[in-house]
Design an enzyme around this catalytic site. Sequence first.
Site, PDB file in Angstrom:
ATOM      1  N   ASN A   1     -11.389  72.749   6.323  1.00  0.00           N
ATOM      2  CA  ASN A   1     -11.990  71.937   5.265  1.00  0.00           C
ATOM      3  C   ASN A   1     -12.808  72.898   4.407  1.00  0.00           C
ATOM      4  O   ASN A   1     -13.981  73.140   4.674  1.00  0.00           O
ATOM      5  CB  ASN A   1     -12.865  70.854   5.903  1.00  0.00           C
ATOM      6  CG  ASN A   1     -13.571  69.985   4.867  1.00  0.00           C
ATOM      7  OD1 ASN A   1     -13.491  70.250   3.662  1.00  0.00           O
ATOM      8  ND2 ASN A   1     -14.259  68.973   5.330  1.00  0.00           N
TER       9      ASN A   1
ATOM     10  N   ARG B   1      -7.690  70.111   4.298  1.00  0.00           N
ATOM     11  CA  ARG B   1      -8.231  69.149   3.343  1.00  0.00           C
ATOM     12  C   ARG B   1      -7.860  69.660   1.944  1.00  0.00           C
ATOM     13  O   ARG B   1      -8.115  70.811   1.609  1.00  0.00           O
ATOM     14  CB  ARG B   1      -9.744  69.091   3.476  1.00  0.00           C
ATOM     15  CG  ARG B   1     -10.353  68.210   2.422  1.00  0.00           C
ATOM     16  CD  ARG B   1     -11.700  68.716   2.021  1.00  0.00           C
ATOM     17  NE  ARG B   1     -12.245  67.878   0.965  1.00  0.00           N
ATOM     18  CZ  ARG B   1     -13.395  68.123   0.381  1.00  0.00           C
ATOM     19  NH1 ARG B   1     -14.104  69.177   0.729  1.00  0.00           N
ATOM     20  NH2 ARG B   1     -13.821  67.340  -0.562  1.00  0.00           N
TER      21      ARG B   1
ATOM     22  N   HIS C   1     -13.287  62.321  -1.673  1.00  0.00           N
ATOM     23  CA  HIS C   1     -13.923  62.039  -0.379  1.00  0.00           C
ATOM     24  C   HIS C   1     -13.181  60.936   0.376  1.00  0.00           C
ATOM     25  O   HIS C   1     -13.761  60.275   1.238  1.00  0.00           O
ATOM     26  CB  HIS C   1     -15.392  61.563  -0.546  1.00  0.00           C
ATOM     27  CG  HIS C   1     -16.341  62.646  -0.954  1.00  0.00           C
ATOM     28  ND1 HIS C   1     -17.400  62.428  -1.805  1.00  0.00           N
ATOM     29  CD2 HIS C   1     -16.395  63.951  -0.613  1.00  0.00           C
ATOM     30  CE1 HIS C   1     -18.061  63.557  -1.984  1.00  0.00           C
ATOM     31  NE2 HIS C   1     -17.478  64.501  -1.280  1.00  0.00           N
TER      32      HIS C   1
ATOM     33  N   ARG D   1     -23.566  69.222  -9.539  1.00  0.00           N
ATOM     34  CA  ARG D   1     -22.813  68.435 -10.536  1.00  0.00           C
ATOM     35  C   ARG D   1     -23.683  67.309 -11.094  1.00  0.00           C
ATOM     36  O   ARG D   1     -24.430  66.672 -10.351  1.00  0.00           O
ATOM     37  CB  ARG D   1     -21.550  67.856  -9.889  1.00  0.00           C
ATOM     38  CG  ARG D   1     -20.406  68.832  -9.820  1.00  0.00           C
ATOM     39  CD  ARG D   1     -19.287  68.344  -8.933  1.00  0.00           C
ATOM     40  NE  ARG D   1     -19.415  68.796  -7.566  1.00  0.00           N
ATOM     41  CZ  ARG D   1     -18.734  68.334  -6.536  1.00  0.00           C
ATOM     42  NH1 ARG D   1     -17.860  67.366  -6.726  1.00  0.00           N
ATOM     43  NH2 ARG D   1     -18.917  68.806  -5.324  1.00  0.00           N
TER      44      ARG D   1
ATOM     45  N   GLU E   1     -14.719  64.424   8.851  1.00  0.00           N
ATOM     46  CA  GLU E   1     -13.520  64.667   8.034  1.00  0.00           C
ATOM     47  C   GLU E   1     -12.480  65.472   8.794  1.00  0.00           C
ATOM     48  O   GLU E   1     -11.289  65.193   8.700  1.00  0.00           O
ATOM     49  CB  GLU E   1     -13.922  65.392   6.748  1.00  0.00           C
ATOM     50  CG  GLU E   1     -14.577  64.467   5.742  1.00  0.00           C
ATOM     51  CD  GLU E   1     -15.157  65.215   4.551  1.00  0.00           C
ATOM     52  OE1 GLU E   1     -16.102  65.999   4.750  1.00  0.00           O
ATOM     53  OE2 GLU E   1     -14.666  65.014   3.437  1.00  0.00           O
TER      54      GLU E   1
END
Length: 599
Positions: free
Chosen positions: A7, A89, A177, A238, A384
Amino acid sequence: MRILVFNAGSSSLKFGVFDRARGAGHETTQILKGSFERFRDGACAYSLEVGSHTEGGQIDHADIAAAIEAVPQLLADHDIKGIEAVGHRIAHGGPDFAAPATLDGPALAKVEALTPLAPLHNPANLQAVRVARRVWPDLPQVGVFDTSFHLSNPPRVHTYAVPQAWRDAGLRRFGFHGTSHKYVAERAAEALGRPLAELKIISVHLGNGASVCAISLGKSLESSMGLTPLEGLVMGTRSGDVDPGAFGYLNRQLGLSIAEIEEALNKDSGLKGLTGSADMRDVEERAAQGDPAAQMAINLYAHRVRKYIGAYAAGMGGVDAVVFTGGIGENSPSMRRRICDGLDFMGLHVDFDRNQQVRLKDRAAPQIQSYGSRVAVLVTETAEQLQIAREVAAYLDRPMARAVPIPVAVSGRHVHLAEDSLKALFGPGYELTVKKPLRQPGNWAAEERVTLVGPKGQIEHVAILGPLRKRTQIEVSRTDSFALGIDVPVRDSGQLDGTPKIRLVGPHGQIDTDGLIVASRHVHMHPDDAAAMGLEDGQNVAVRIGQGDRALTFGHTLIRVQPNAFTEMHIDTDEANAAGIGPDWEGEVIDLEAHLDAV
Ligand code: AMP
């Protein structure tokens, strides 16, 4: 099945090794988990967990690329072997990847082409894929896409109100996500003891990247990121939502180019733009020391999340549970409290003590709402990597997806003789001489040869394959049929009724016999391989063979399951030449033909 998961994110590399038990329950367990993050001045923080052993500290890796390169050695140092697949991912999969996919050449080209839409993520993801392909060239590399979960969003959600020509060019909302939101929603439903399909859940993923997702009855209805992972919440670097009018304004007032504005919105905004630090731990520390910029950033951050929770409750017409996850959502009780303050109007109350005392080991998903709160509030660690491992395993366990390589044998023209034909061609009592055994047990090529004679031409030195059969069968290619001047049908072996006649010439005599066919391509398959691939005798499949310009997918390929068979695909010389096939090539069953036809 042992799966390595990468990931590679915008500011960290997380990885893990998981074992997925075969059979009932399909439990996926973590063997190893590691991360590299906080890259600064040529070094980063690293942590590793293997069973009960943990280690960590600072290590000299300048960036994510260097950290990725270090993973194979790390696995070797901890004696982790037997990796069977690598899961990656992938942040942006665009509109085409609604499910996990094998990262072969065409898929990688698609992901590469999406880089402008996820400039912080896709390059890091691809870097991990490149390293893994180099280190484990024979393992399946499977991408799990952050965007897939949100492809269920309805048009009113994924459409921007912009000119048709822009929409035709692909401008739309995607959302990211997805792996985290999906896992968190499933975990919340499990913790609440209710079916996911009955719940309206708002998943709040607050990490370095951050997004909120409305999950209605198990499906993503809407999420706060858009075309790119820039829209929505305030993040580490961001901006989240900004009036697009800012582009023109900044261009006119400050003379900034589009690229400069975009770069700053992605890398110098969010918490970093507001406080100088992209890290919420730093920001909270400074706020506690009275820094007004940090205090304002925290308020702004919480306000934006609260606004989305309210909007999504309205969008779904209610909400049963709000779930916090991600580095900030999991670890900052004060941020959770701030976000939830003011949501009492929709029946959401957080209990102060429960919120402070959250413990998240071993997939815990504690509930922190106060007694009487209509909306449940949960906190859970996102997983994840675990979710990616589960999805990779499920993908590889699909009936058709086990990429069991199948050797490809090219059959030249040949003849199977019956007893009476042998007698006529070679004389009474003649026995064929075995020249060499074939790979199918009990089958062999003979020393002897025959000549085929058709109305237009003849073909000499045609091989004879043993043992003898009940009926004589002559297998030629389509090209041979032109040379002979006979229209030869394509038939499965043994299906000889109504086949054309041909003259066979041997040293003792000649015969005119039917049984002339172009053999259908087929795969001889051992029952164990058939079971592993979920195939049955008599099924038709598509098989992909070759690489590059001449790679071909052969449809209508018959599976022939026989006890003791050597698993091998048989094609004729025309088919082999069409695909540019050389010796020792392998094919791969890619799908059931019914499915292929359907798409
Ligand atoms: P992630 O991308 O999920 O690893 O989350 C990273 C973010 O979580 C960074 O902003 C961290 O500062 C933040 N974070 C991690 N631990 C804490 C904590 N104990 N309190 C506040 N924020 C935290």
